[in-house]
Design an enzyme around this catalytic site. Structure first.
Site, PDB file in Angstrom:
ATOM      1  N   SER A 116     -40.737  31.015  -1.257  1.00 41.90           N
ATOM      2  CA  SER A 116     -41.547  32.320  -1.396  1.00 41.90           C
ATOM      3  C   SER A 116     -40.791  33.294  -0.413  1.00 41.90           C
ATOM      4  O   SER A 116     -40.831  34.591  -0.224  1.00 41.90           O
ATOM      5  CB  SER A 116     -43.006  32.204  -0.987  1.00 41.90           C
ATOM      6  OG  SER A 116     -43.306  31.583   0.184  1.00 41.90           O
ATOM      7  N   ILE A 117     -40.410  32.828   0.821  1.00 44.64           N
ATOM      8  CA  ILE A 117     -39.788  33.619   2.024  1.00 44.64           C
ATOM      9  C   ILE A 117     -38.276  33.459   1.864  1.00 44.64           C
ATOM     10  O   ILE A 117     -37.724  34.750   2.362  1.00 44.64           O
ATOM     11  CB  ILE A 117     -40.510  32.954   3.297  1.00 44.64           C
ATOM     12  CG1 ILE A 117     -41.858  33.224   3.193  1.00 44.64           C
ATOM     13  CG2 ILE A 117     -39.750  33.782   4.621  1.00 44.64           C
ATOM     14  CD1 ILE A 117     -42.473  34.353   3.509  1.00 44.64           C
ATOM     15  N   VAL A 163     -29.765  25.935  -3.755  1.00 45.02           N
ATOM     16  CA  VAL A 163     -30.128  24.863  -3.981  1.00 45.02           C
ATOM     17  C   VAL A 163     -31.717  24.751  -3.808  1.00 45.02           C
ATOM     18  O   VAL A 163     -32.402  23.855  -4.628  1.00 45.02           O
ATOM     19  CB  VAL A 163     -29.464  23.439  -2.886  1.00 45.02           C
ATOM     20  CG1 VAL A 163     -30.178  24.017  -1.810  1.00 45.02           C
ATOM     21  CG2 VAL A 163     -29.880  22.272  -3.575  1.00 45.02           C
ATOM     22  N   ASP A 206     -46.209  23.255   7.972  1.00 45.94           N
ATOM     23  CA  ASP A 206     -46.118  23.509   6.413  1.00 45.94           C
ATOM     24  C   ASP A 206     -45.451  22.008   5.795  1.00 45.94           C
ATOM     25  O   ASP A 206     -44.360  22.259   5.300  1.00 45.94           O
ATOM     26  CB  ASP A 206     -44.933  24.515   6.352  1.00 45.94           C
ATOM     27  CG  ASP A 206     -44.971  25.283   5.113  1.00 45.94           C
ATOM     28  OD1 ASP A 206     -46.059  24.873   4.333  1.00 45.94           O
ATOM     29  OD2 ASP A 206     -44.123  25.980   4.806  1.00 45.94           O
ATOM     30  N   GLN A 224     -34.431  31.686   0.476  1.00 44.26           N
ATOM     31  CA  GLN A 224     -33.721  30.623  -0.386  1.00 44.26           C
ATOM     32  C   GLN A 224     -32.372  30.000   0.328  1.00 44.26           C
ATOM     33  O   GLN A 224     -31.988  30.511   1.628  1.00 44.26           O
ATOM     34  CB  GLN A 224     -33.076  31.070  -1.809  1.00 44.26           C
ATOM     35  CG  GLN A 224     -31.878  32.266  -1.473  1.00 44.26           C
ATOM     36  CD  GLN A 224     -31.834  32.725  -3.009  1.00 44.26           C
ATOM     37  OE1 GLN A 224     -32.690  32.965  -3.848  1.00 44.26           O
ATOM     38  NE2 GLN A 224     -30.451  32.979  -3.206  1.00 44.26           N
ATOM     39  N   VAL A 225     -32.130  28.583  -0.041  1.00 48.57           N
ATOM     40  CA  VAL A 225     -31.095  27.886   0.576  1.00 48.57           C
ATOM     41  C   VAL A 225     -29.948  27.746  -0.208  1.00 48.57           C
ATOM     42  O   VAL A 225     -30.018  27.389  -1.343  1.00 48.57           O
ATOM     43  CB  VAL A 225     -31.864  26.608   1.059  1.00 48.57           C
ATOM     44  CG1 VAL A 225     -30.609  25.595   1.830  1.00 48.57           C
ATOM     45  CG2 VAL A 225     -32.729  26.718   1.860  1.00 48.57           C
TER      46      VAL A 225
END
Length: 521
Positions: free
Chosen positions: A129-130, A125, A286, A132-133
């Protein structure tokens, strides 16, 4: 050699995507214009400049993507076409293969994916950069089904980040050795601070613990929602948390159509930030629009939803006190106190004249008071602040760089939501109230309560210590015993004096608080 290779690769990407053309085109020089037209072989110059910049940052890796994320929040500093493209870096970085994500989850949790989740969506979804979900459905301990979000770390992240960090450390040492300005900016300390936070972001267990602490801290504020963490399904590379349903904060039109009070939302964002910083000393660092949503559920309507807790900032009590005094003096336009605080803290040399520093700060800040965000040129303000800091040899404080970055994000978010927001007027009452709490009787009682367990542990041991002392010195003369009694009476008088001092101090603080409130009103 590896750093040199990485440097050449960065230069090649800059050339490949025509980023040099973006810089050189701003100079009114016919030779430079001809040069950019000649050097076209192997270059991507036909696509829009914003797209080229975004693709170049994605090609260079996670550190450069994060730089682009920060820039994307500052539409007041960038052309709109570039800002729109960089906004895609917030949650639209190209995803990695879902099969790799599934393999990572199964390896980390040591179970097949079908035994962990009732259902799992292979299509991510969001991709950053680090990590994904992916969305999934989990059966909880009570047997009920729970909608969850599964965050999976990108493969090979440690190696990719280490390359750039080594290069940044080398460049920081080079910059620091060039001049006095380089030493004043303390680039090596700044990069070391960035290095620490970036490595923390690669550990999802640490991120989960940060999310849990923020959730507890923010629960009483009733302004922001933080997802619950499912600890049985968390590992270094995988984190499973409650799925949150909200509208991205950047979709202002959709929020207005849903009936959200946008000016109140902007003010709430400032309140949340200052609460996390000054009350808790632990803040979400962030806060770009890709990590923030707004709830339109009737039960929690209009509240912020915080996501992605990989980067958090912490402040010590001395940091909080110093910053609060600076902010309070600044909002009251007490530039002399701001100058004194900078000298007391050692941010500027001790030999600096207070009146000269006060005058410099006033010249920078005074033109920007009583103005809404839309009328403030942040670029001009930053340039003048830099010139002033250089003149007075102000040292960069690495422990506050993360806070400064977050404040920049908050100000950019406020500008998008409500350009008429008066940042100073919104923050001033909160800071003054916080300062009252720091010097009043309530703070004294809190400190006494905090020390009470220590004293409670010592008091029961006093009779035993006294008995042991008397047994070991049984041959002591009557005169020695009398001296001991005199010493005990002296101790009693000291204790009585301490009690009276505490009571007197508490009364003095109460009087001070009353005087401060009278001055405020």
């Amino acid at each position: 050699m590896r750093r040199l290779q990485r440097g050449f690769f960065i230069a090649w990407v800059v050339f490949r995507y025509g980023l040099d053309e973006l810089v050189l085109s701003s100079f009114d020089n016919p030779w430079l214009t001809r040069l950019t037209r000649v050097l076209t072989v192997g270059r991507t110059l036909g696509t829009p400049r914003g797209q080229r910049l975004r693709e170049a940052l994605e090609r260079l890796g996670p550190i450069f993507v994060k730089f682009g994320q920060v820039l994307s929040t500052r539409r007041d500093l960038l052309p709109l076409d570039i800002a729109d493209e960089l906004a895609k870096l917030q949650d639209q970085v190209p995803p990695f293969d879902s099969a790799v994500a599934v393999a990572t989850i199964e390896r980390a949790l040591r179970k097949p994916i079908a035994e962990i989740f009732e259902s799992f969506e292979n299509e991510p979804v969001a991709s950053a950069s680090i990590a994904q979900v992916h969305f999934a459905v989990l059966r909880g301990r009570d047997g009920q089904l729970c909608d969850v979000a599964v965050k999976v770390l990108r493969p090979g992240m440690h190696a990719a980040i280490e390359k750039d960090l080594r290069l940044l450390h080398m460049m920081a040492a080079w910059v620091e050795s060039l001049s006095a300005d380089g030493k004043r900016l303390r680039p090596r300390d700044v990069v070391a601070e960035f290095d620490k936070h970036l490595h923390d972001e690669l550990d999802l267990i640490r991120e989960a613990s940060s999310a849990a602490l923020l959730r507890r801290n923010m629960e009483s504020l009733q302004l922001v929602l933080v997802p619950e963490i499912f600890w049985d399904y968390c590992a270094t590379e995988v984190m499973v948390m409650e799925r949150m349903f909200g509208v991205p904060v950047s979709q202002v039109v959709r929020l207005k159509e849903a009936g959200v009070d946008i000016p109140k939302l902007a003010r709430d964002g400032v309140t949340i930030f200052f609460t996390q910083v000054f009350r808790d000393g632990f803040f979400h660092a962030d806060m770009h629009p890709g990590n923030i949503q707004v709830s339109i559920d009737p039960k929690t309507f209009g509240r912020y939803i915080s996501l992605d807790f990989g980067i958090v900032g912490t402040l010590t009590e001395s940091d909080k006190d110093y910053l609060a005094q600076n902010f309070t003096a600044f909002f009251r336009r007490d530039y002399k106190r701001v100058a004194e605080l900078h000298i007391e803290s050692g941010w500027v040399p001790r030999t600096t004249r207070v009146d000269e520093l006060e005058s410099g700060i006033r010249a920078v800040c005074e033109p920007y008071f009583d103005r809404p965000l839309k009328e403030i040129s942040l670029g001009m303000l930053l340039m003048r602040l830099f010139q002033t800091s250089r003149r007075f040899q102000v040292e960069i404080q690495p422990q506050l760089v993360l806070l400064q970055k977050t404040l920049l994000n908050i100000e950019g978010l406020g500008r998008e939501l409500d350009p008429d927001l008066d940042l100073w007027a919104t923050a001033k009452p909160f800071l003054e109230q916080w300062m009252l709490g720091q010097v009043g009787p309530q703070k004294l009682m809190e400190q006494l309560k905090a020390q009470a367990p220590h004293y409670a542990k010592l008091l029961p041991e006093l009779p035993m210590l006294l008995s042991s002392f008397l047994r070991n010195d049984g041959n002591r003369s009557t005169r020695a015993v009398e001296e001991l009694l005199v010493e005990q009476r002296r101790t009693n008088r000291l204790l009585q004096g301490l009690v009276y001092s505490v009571v007197g101090f508490a009364l003095g603080m109460l009087v001070m608080q009353i005087v401060i409130r009278v001055r405020m009103f």
